[in-house]
Motif scaffolding. Structure first.
Motif, PDB file in Angstrom:
ATOM      1  N   LYS A   3       1.256  -1.214   0.591  1.00  0.00           N
ATOM      2  CA  LYS A   3       0.569  -0.124  -0.001  1.00  0.00           C
ATOM      3  C   LYS A   3       0.667   1.238   0.134  1.00  0.00           C
ATOM      4  CE  LYS A   3      -4.366  -2.101   1.056  1.00  0.00           C
ATOM      5  NZ  LYS A   3      -5.375  -1.792   0.739  1.00  0.00           N
ATOM      6  N   THR A   4       2.333   1.186  -0.682  1.00  0.00           N
ATOM      7  CA  THR A   4       2.758   2.302  -0.088  1.00  0.00           C
ATOM      8  C   THR A   4       3.831   2.372  -1.347  1.00  0.00           C
ATOM      9  OG1 THR A   4       5.366   1.511   0.432  1.00  0.00           O
ATOM     10  CG2 THR A   4       3.226   2.154   2.451  1.00  0.00           C
ATOM     11  N   ASN A   5       3.048   1.773  -1.805  1.00  0.00           N
ATOM     12  CA  ASN A   5       3.607   1.162  -3.684  1.00  0.00           C
ATOM     13  C   ASN A   5       3.449   3.101  -3.953  1.00  0.00           C
ATOM     14  OD1 ASN A   5       3.232   0.634  -6.574  1.00  0.00           O
ATOM     15  ND2 ASN A   5       4.473  -0.787  -6.311  1.00  0.00           N
ATOM     16  N   GLU A   6       4.914   3.360  -5.150  1.00  0.00           N
ATOM     17  CA  GLU A   6       4.168   4.819  -5.459  1.00  0.00           C
ATOM     18  C   GLU A   6       2.999   4.895  -7.014  1.00  0.00           C
ATOM     19  OE1 GLU A   6       5.996   8.692  -7.940  1.00  0.00           O
ATOM     20  OE2 GLU A   6       7.214   7.019  -7.133  1.00  0.00           O
ATOM     21  N   LYS A   7       2.967   3.944  -7.798  1.00  0.00           N
ATOM     22  CA  LYS A   7       2.164   3.472  -8.734  1.00  0.00           C
ATOM     23  C   LYS A   7       0.931   3.531  -8.659  1.00  0.00           C
ATOM     24  CE  LYS A   7       5.269   1.667 -12.617  1.00  0.00           C
ATOM     25  NZ  LYS A   7       5.319   1.023 -13.429  1.00  0.00           N
ATOM     26  N   TYR A   8       0.930   2.478  -7.181  1.00  0.00           N
ATOM     27  CA  TYR A   8      -0.303   1.774  -6.535  1.00  0.00           C
ATOM     28  C   TYR A   8      -1.424   3.353  -6.657  1.00  0.00           C
ATOM     29  CZ  TYR A   8      -4.252   0.559  -3.261  1.00  0.00           C
ATOM     30  OH  TYR A   8      -4.788   0.918  -2.592  1.00  0.00           O
ATOM     31  N   LEU A   9      -0.430   4.474  -5.517  1.00  0.00           N
ATOM     32  CA  LEU A   9      -0.739   5.234  -4.582  1.00  0.00           C
ATOM     33  C   LEU A   9      -0.983   6.641  -5.815  1.00  0.00           C
ATOM     34  CD1 LEU A   9       1.561   6.026  -1.288  1.00  0.00           C
ATOM     35  CD2 LEU A   9      -0.878   5.165  -1.754  1.00  0.00           C
ATOM     36  N   ARG A  10      -0.241   7.012  -7.069  1.00  0.00           N
ATOM     37  CA  ARG A  10      -0.449   7.596  -7.651  1.00  0.00           C
ATOM     38  C   ARG A  10      -1.713   7.612  -8.223  1.00  0.00           C
ATOM     39  NH1 ARG A  10       2.921  11.737  -9.385  1.00  0.00           N
ATOM     40  NH2 ARG A  10       4.901  11.003  -7.929  1.00  0.00           N
ATOM     41  N   LEU A  11      -2.055   6.009  -8.986  1.00  0.00           N
ATOM     42  CA  LEU A  11      -3.293   5.670  -9.432  1.00  0.00           C
ATOM     43  C   LEU A  11      -4.538   5.704  -8.819  1.00  0.00           C
ATOM     44  CD1 LEU A  11      -4.688   4.403 -11.485  1.00  0.00           C
ATOM     45  CD2 LEU A  11      -4.264   2.533 -11.432  1.00  0.00           C
ATOM     46  N   MET A  12      -4.682   5.399  -7.112  1.00  0.00           N
ATOM     47  CA  MET A  12      -5.842   5.929  -6.155  1.00  0.00           C
ATOM     48  C   MET A  12      -5.774   7.521  -6.211  1.00  0.00           C
ATOM     49  SD  MET A  12      -7.415   4.174  -3.741  1.00  0.00           S
ATOM     50  CE  MET A  12      -6.851   3.227  -2.560  1.00  0.00           C
ATOM     51  N   ALA A  13      -4.893   7.881  -5.789  1.00  0.00           N
ATOM     52  CA  ALA A  13      -5.454   9.505  -6.132  1.00  0.00           C
ATOM     53  C   ALA A  13      -6.513  10.070  -7.116  1.00  0.00           C
ATOM     54  CB  ALA A  13      -3.769  10.046  -5.935  1.00  0.00           C
ATOM     55  N   SER A  14      -5.425   8.498  -8.571  1.00  0.00           N
ATOM     56  CA  SER A  14      -6.983   9.819  -9.591  1.00  0.00           C
ATOM     57  C   SER A  14      -8.117   9.157  -9.820  1.00  0.00           C
ATOM     58  CB  SER A  14      -5.628   9.171 -11.228  1.00  0.00           C
ATOM     59  OG  SER A  14      -4.882   9.716 -11.036  1.00  0.00           O
ATOM     60  N   VAL A  15      -8.478   7.746  -8.928  1.00  0.00           N
ATOM     61  CA  VAL A  15      -9.615   7.422  -8.480  1.00  0.00           C
ATOM     62  C   VAL A  15      -9.873   7.868  -8.217  1.00  0.00           C
ATOM     63  CG1 VAL A  15     -10.644   5.473  -8.740  1.00  0.00           C
ATOM     64  CG2 VAL A  15      -9.288   5.105  -9.831  1.00  0.00           C
ATOM     65  N   GLN A  16      -9.887   8.467  -7.312  1.00  0.00           N
ATOM     66  CA  GLN A  16     -10.527   9.214  -6.050  1.00  0.00           C
ATOM     67  C   GLN A  16     -11.204  10.649  -6.272  1.00  0.00           C
ATOM     68  OE1 GLN A  16      -7.296   8.587  -2.424  1.00  0.00           O
ATOM     69  NE2 GLN A  16      -8.706   7.344  -1.792  1.00  0.00           N
ATOM     70  N   ILE A  17     -10.392  11.077  -7.224  1.00  0.00           N
ATOM     71  CA  ILE A  17     -10.159  12.295  -8.007  1.00  0.00           C
ATOM     72  C   ILE A  17     -11.928  12.419  -8.530  1.00  0.00           C
ATOM     73  CG2 ILE A  17      -9.649  14.032  -9.384  1.00  0.00           C
ATOM     74  CD1 ILE A  17      -6.639  14.203  -8.355  1.00  0.00           C
ATOM     75  N   SER A  18     -11.511  11.246  -9.991  1.00  0.00           N
ATOM     76  CA  SER A  18     -12.548  10.892 -10.575  1.00  0.00           C
ATOM     77  C   SER A  18     -13.792  10.434  -9.593  1.00  0.00           C
ATOM     78  CB  SER A  18     -11.666   9.955 -11.460  1.00  0.00           C
ATOM     79  OG  SER A  18     -11.816   8.849 -11.310  1.00  0.00           O
ATOM     80  N   GLN A  19     -13.600  10.457  -8.695  1.00  0.00           N
ATOM     81  CA  GLN A  19     -15.340  10.383  -8.356  1.00  0.00           C
ATOM     82  C   GLN A  19     -15.466  10.859  -7.460  1.00  0.00           C
ATOM     83  OE1 GLN A  19     -13.655   5.925  -5.437  1.00  0.00           O
ATOM     84  NE2 GLN A  19     -14.414   4.923  -7.925  1.00  0.00           N
ATOM     85  N   GLY A  20     -14.659  12.004  -7.704  1.00  0.00           N
ATOM     86  CA  GLY A  20     -15.017  12.749  -6.709  1.00  0.00           C
ATOM     87  C   GLY A  20     -15.371  12.466  -5.025  1.00  0.00           C
TER      88      GLY A  20
END
Length: 186
Positions: A3-20
């Motif tokens: 859960k500290t993987n940079e690619k995972y966290l960047r993708l997670m942030a993008s998803v969170q933004i797109s989901q409002g």
């Protein structure tokens, strides 16, 4: 799994933004920064999330940190101005926008940003000048034509306002039609 993987966290942030979910995204950007990821743009992204969640103080802190590293960054200066305007400090917003204009005098968006602050403050003459400069640089901006027309109308210059409303309408701004029918048809 990590859960500290940079690619995972960047993708997670993008998803969170797109989901409002800017609150979740700001937490994810914080996790990236706390993990030692050396990408200053994360401060800008987190500041935008904080702005959306109403955490202005945190957003300002991130923007100030970013601007201490990149003092000439147009987007960060513009976002700082918008944040100041949203918090009601229009004078500070105009300071940021004026700074951006000194650094980027050929960027029409810098004029539009400051003109919008003058517009909000009902400083019509200053708004007219900045909208005019923006249109000199990028004349195909229907919203700018409309706002300049509204500023002219409020300053009593109906003839020039009608010209600008017609330009806005011709470029596709449908709101201009009501200004034309209410102010320009005799």
């Amino acid at each position: 799994a990590d859960k500290t993987n940079e690619k995972y966290l960047r993708l997670m942030a993008s998803v969170q933004i797109s989901q409002g979910n800017p609150a979740g995204a700001s937490d994810t950007y914080s996790a990236l920064l706390n993990a030692g990821v050396t990408d200053a743009s994360l401060l800008i992204k987190r500041a935008e999330c904080y702005r959306k969640t109403g955490e202005s103080d945190k957003a300002i802190k991130d923007l100030e940190m970013f601007l201490s590293m990149y003092p000439d960054n147009r987007d960060a200066i513009s976002m700082s101005g918008k944040l100041m305007a949203e918090t009601g400090d229009n004078l500070k917003a105009i300071d940021y926008y004026s700074r951006n204009l000194r650094l980027h005098p050929n960027d029409p968006q810098c004029y539009i940003d400051r003109a919008n602050s003058y517009f909000t403050a009902r400083s019509w003459d200053y708004a007219i000048k900045d909208y005019g400069m923006a249109l000199d640089l990028k004349p195909e901006s229907p919203d700018v034509w409309l706002n300049k027309g509204i500023s002219l109308l409020n300053s009593g210059n109906i003839q020039d306002a009608c010209h600008d409303f017609r330009r806005a309408l011709a470029l596709g701004n449908k709101k201009a039609a009501s200004y034309i029918s209410n102010n320009c048809i005799k």
